[in-house]
Every structure is written in structure tokens, then in C-alpha cells.
Scaffold this motif. Structure first.
Motif, PDB file in Angstrom:
ATOM      1  N   LEU A 104      89.709  95.259 -72.175  1.00  0.00           N
ATOM      2  CA  LEU A 104      89.026  94.026 -71.770  1.00  0.00           C
ATOM      3  C   LEU A 104      87.823  94.328 -70.880  1.00  0.00           C
ATOM      4  O   LEU A 104      86.765  93.689 -71.008  1.00  0.00           O
ATOM      5  N   VAL A 105      87.980  95.290 -69.975  1.00  0.00           N
ATOM      6  CA  VAL A 105      86.860  95.670 -69.105  1.00  0.00           C
ATOM      7  C   VAL A 105      85.698  96.215 -69.940  1.00  0.00           C
ATOM      8  O   VAL A 105      84.529  95.840 -69.729  1.00  0.00           O
ATOM      9  N   LEU A 106      86.002  97.095 -70.886  1.00  0.00           N
ATOM     10  CA  LEU A 106      84.953  97.672 -71.732  1.00  0.00           C
ATOM     11  C   LEU A 106      84.298  96.602 -72.601  1.00  0.00           C
ATOM     12  O   LEU A 106      83.077  96.606 -72.812  1.00  0.00           O
ATOM     13  N   GLN A 107      85.108  95.676 -73.105  1.00  0.00           N
ATOM     14  CA  GLN A 107      84.567  94.594 -73.930  1.00  0.00           C
ATOM     15  C   GLN A 107      83.590  93.736 -73.139  1.00  0.00           C
ATOM     16  O   GLN A 107      82.495  93.412 -73.627  1.00  0.00           O
ATOM     17  N   ASN A 108      83.968  93.377 -71.918  1.00  0.00           N
ATOM     18  CA  ASN A 108      83.089  92.545 -71.097  1.00  0.00           C
ATOM     19  C   ASN A 108      81.864  93.312 -70.601  1.00  0.00           C
ATOM     20  O   ASN A 108      80.784  92.722 -70.445  1.00  0.00           O
ATOM     21  N   ALA A 109      82.017  94.616 -70.376  1.00  0.00           N
ATOM     22  CA  ALA A 109      80.861  95.433 -70.008  1.00  0.00           C
ATOM     23  C   ALA A 109      79.847  95.459 -71.150  1.00  0.00           C
ATOM     24  O   ALA A 109      78.629  95.357 -70.927  1.00  0.00           O
ATOM     25  N   ALA A 110      80.347  95.575 -72.381  1.00  0.00           N
ATOM     26  CA  ALA A 110      79.460  95.540 -73.545  1.00  0.00           C
ATOM     27  C   ALA A 110      78.804  94.180 -73.700  1.00  0.00           C
ATOM     28  O   ALA A 110      77.631  94.074 -74.088  1.00  0.00           O
ATOM     29  N   LEU A 111      79.565  93.137 -73.403  1.00  0.00           N
ATOM     30  CA  LEU A 111      79.027  91.784 -73.492  1.00  0.00           C
ATOM     31  C   LEU A 111      77.882  91.583 -72.501  1.00  0.00           C
ATOM     32  O   LEU A 111      76.870  90.944 -72.811  1.00  0.00           O
ATOM     33  N   ILE A 112      78.016  92.152 -71.306  1.00  0.00           N
ATOM     34  CA  ILE A 112      76.953  92.054 -70.305  1.00  0.00           C
ATOM     35  C   ILE A 112      75.742  92.902 -70.709  1.00  0.00           C
ATOM     36  O   ILE A 112      74.586  92.475 -70.575  1.00  0.00           O
ATOM     37  N   ALA A 113      76.016  94.102 -71.224  1.00  0.00           N
ATOM     38  CA  ALA A 113      74.922  95.031 -71.539  1.00  0.00           C
ATOM     39  C   ALA A 113      74.148  94.640 -72.799  1.00  0.00           C
ATOM     40  O   ALA A 113      72.914  94.739 -72.845  1.00  0.00           O
ATOM     41  N   TRP A 114      74.863  94.200 -73.831  1.00  0.00           N
ATOM     42  CA  TRP A 114      74.210  93.956 -75.125  1.00  0.00           C
ATOM     43  C   TRP A 114      74.281  92.502 -75.587  1.00  0.00           C
ATOM     44  O   TRP A 114      73.816  92.201 -76.683  1.00  0.00           O
ATOM     45  N   LYS A 115      74.893  91.625 -74.792  1.00  0.00           N
ATOM     46  CA  LYS A 115      75.057  90.209 -75.143  1.00  0.00           C
ATOM     47  C   LYS A 115      76.013  90.067 -76.335  1.00  0.00           C
ATOM     48  O   LYS A 115      76.547  91.038 -76.846  1.00  0.00           O
ATOM     49  N   ALA A 116      76.204  88.823 -76.769  1.00  0.00           N
ATOM     50  CA  ALA A 116      77.179  88.561 -77.833  1.00  0.00           C
ATOM     51  C   ALA A 116      76.567  88.595 -79.223  1.00  0.00           C
ATOM     52  O   ALA A 116      77.278  88.488 -80.221  1.00  0.00           O
ATOM     53  N   ASP A 117      75.245  88.757 -79.314  1.00  0.00           N
ATOM     54  CA  ASP A 117      74.589  88.772 -80.619  1.00  0.00           C
ATOM     55  C   ASP A 117      75.049  89.970 -81.442  1.00  0.00           C
ATOM     56  O   ASP A 117      75.204  91.074 -80.926  1.00  0.00           O
TER      57      ASP A 117
END
Length: 291
Positions: A104-117
Motif C-alpha cells: 500500500l505504501v509503494l502504491q501510494n508513493a507511485a500515485l504521488i510520483a506519477w499520478k493515476a493516469d
């Protein structure tokens, strides 16, 4: 009947991708006995890594893959020492919660870094194809199959012929005997986990030019990966390979011969997981990583 040659080709190529997806998961569990619920996020980070170096530096994912794998191995070993090493003797539910939380932490870090697109990498070979008679061979999947073959063979050679590989097999077979032989258990656990993450990153690099990349792609990969390793036998690399191809053939056959089969094919993994857990809980092979 006219579809059978194309079905076989599609299933074989898909099986290669599935094999690459799960051999790291099988290796990690076979040695550490920790079920890594963050493995899907390792694949996701590999895909985003390939996307980033492609867009920022124009570096082809296949060229960047070795560098990404090394980075993944280092990250995995560090993650093991910092967190997972502390729950090795804890109940399995603690291990599951920890790795799920890491995911979950890695998923949200990716969401912050690359957005949901959703993103994708489009090298020249991504949508290429070969025609052999009436059979069409997608170039991207053929390359993915080749990479899977090379990495699986390399993993088996490493396990059978190198000192660290033999130590890994010994640890998977009998931990107490491995300790008496002077094997550094903590070091081998970290190495096996690091290699698992590295193989997940390699899978992500391949998937970066085969489909869409998003921060949420890890869950779908994780579910399918567990279906495969449960089908083959938890901790067995040979079983993981067998399970990958069985699931690939089942999904491809459903997509070809069942009405609206493309949609139903995604449910095959869930059905397979259910049937194996009920009928054969130990899987097809059900042996340790050393087989």
C-alpha cells in the motif's frame, strides 16, 4: 479447429509472461516462507522505472532492464533487513499484514510520483508482428517470452551451479542443517528476497510495453500470481512454471471458445485458485524451491 495453431502460440507467449511474473514470488516463499503481498508493487515499480528512463533519457526498456533489476535487488535486500527480517518468526498473519502494508505504501508513493493516469512505453517493436502462415506472432510478447526463458534458465543455473544458489536450495530444504553447515541464514534470506524483487522489476519492464501502467496494476498481478503458484505448489519454481502455462492455456481457450470469452478469461484465475484450494491444496508439484 482453425484457431488451434493461433491459440497454442498465444497461450505459449502468455505463459512465458506469467512465468516471469511468478518465479520471483515462488523463490521468495520457497526460501523465506514469507508470502510477499507486495510483489505486485515490485512489478509496478519496474514498469514505472522503464517508463521513466524511456521518457527522460530515451533508453529502451530492454537496455534499461539490467540496471533496473540491480536496483530492484538492492531495494529488496534493504527492505528485507529493515522490515521483513523482524517478522520471520512471527505468525503468518503478521507477515501478511506487513507485506500488504508495504504494498500500500509503494502504491501510494507511485500515485504521488506519477499520478493515476495510465502510461505506456511504445518502442518500435511493441506493436510489431510476424506472420507464419495463418499464425500471427506479436513481436512484443515474443520478446517477453524470450526474456522469461533467459531469466528462468539463468535462475536454474544459479540455483544448481553456484555456491550461493546451492546455499539457497539447502536453506529451502532444511534450515537447521543449513545453519549447522555454516550458511549465513539472514544473508541468504535477504538475497533470495532481493532476487525476487529483481525478477518482479524485470516483469514490470516487460509489461511496460505490453499494456497500460498504473499505480493500481499490482493487485491484479498479485491475484493472478497467487493463483499460479498455488496451482503449481507453493515454493516450487518448477510448479510455478507449470502453473503459469496451465493458466495461460486455460485463459486463452476460454477467450477463444466461450461467448464473450475475453471478459470471462479474467475469472479463470479466481476459479483455478478456488478449485486447487479445494481439490489439491498442495498444488501440482508442492515441493520446495530446490526441485
Amino acid at each position: 479447429m482453425d484457431f488451434i495453431p493461433q491459440l497454442i502460440v498465444d497461450a505459449l507467449l502468455l505463459g512465458g509472461i506469467y512465468t516471469l511474473m511468478v518465479i520471483g514470488l515462488a523463490l521468495s516463499f520457497g526460501v523465506t516462507r514469507v508470502i510477499n503481498f507486495a510483489h505486485g508493487e515490485a512489478v509496478m515499480l519496474g514498469a514505472y522505472g522503464a517508463y521513466t528512463v524511456f521518457t527522460a533519457f530515451g533508453l529502451d526498456p530492454l537496455i534499461a532492464m539490467p540496471l533496473l533489476m540491480v536496483a530492484g535487488c538492492v531495494l529488496g535486500m534493504g527492505l528485507f533487513h529493515v522490515s521483513i527480517a523482524h517478522v520471520m518468526r512471527a505468525p503468518h498473519v503478521n507477515q501478511i499484514l506487513l507485506t500488504f502494508g508495504i504494498g500500500l505504501v509503494l502504491q501510494n508513493a507511485a500515485l504521488i510520483a506519477w499520478k493515476a493516469d495510465e502510461r505506456s512505453v511504445v518502442p518500435s517493436y511493441a506493436y510489431s508482428s510476424l506472420e507464419i502462415g495463418d499464425v500471427i506472432v506479436p513481436g512484443g510478447r515474443l520478446i517477453g517470452f524470450g526474456i522469461a526463458l533467459v531469466l528462468v534458465v539463468a535462475l536454474f543455473i544459479w540455483l544448481k551451479r553456484t555456491e550461493f544458489g546451492r546455499a539457497t536450495r539447502a536453506l529451502a530444504e532444511q534450515r537447521e542443517a543449513a545453519v549447522l553447515m555454516g550458511i549465513n541464514v539472514s544473508q541468504m534470506h535477504a538475497l533470495a528476497f532481493g532476487l525476487s524483487v529483481s525478477l518482479g522489476v524485470a516483469t514490470g519492464a516487460v509489461m511496460s510495453f505490453l499494456g497500460a501502467i498504473s499505480p493500481f496494476m499490482g493487485f491484479h498481478i498479485l491475484v493472478k500470481g497467487f493463483a499460479i503458484i498455488v496451482l503449481g505448489g507453493l515454493g516450487s519454481i518448477v510448479g510455478a512454471v507449470v502453473g503459469a502455462f496451465l493458466l495461460a492455456f486455460a485463459e486463452t481457450a476460454v477467450s477463444y471458445y466461450v461467448p464473450n470469452g475475453t471478459g470471462w478469461a479474467e475469472a479463470v484465475a479466481f476459479l483455478t485458485l478456488f478449485l486447487v484450494l479445494v481439490l489439491r491444496p498442495r498444488g501440482i508439484v508442492g515441493q520446495a524451491v530446490a526441485d
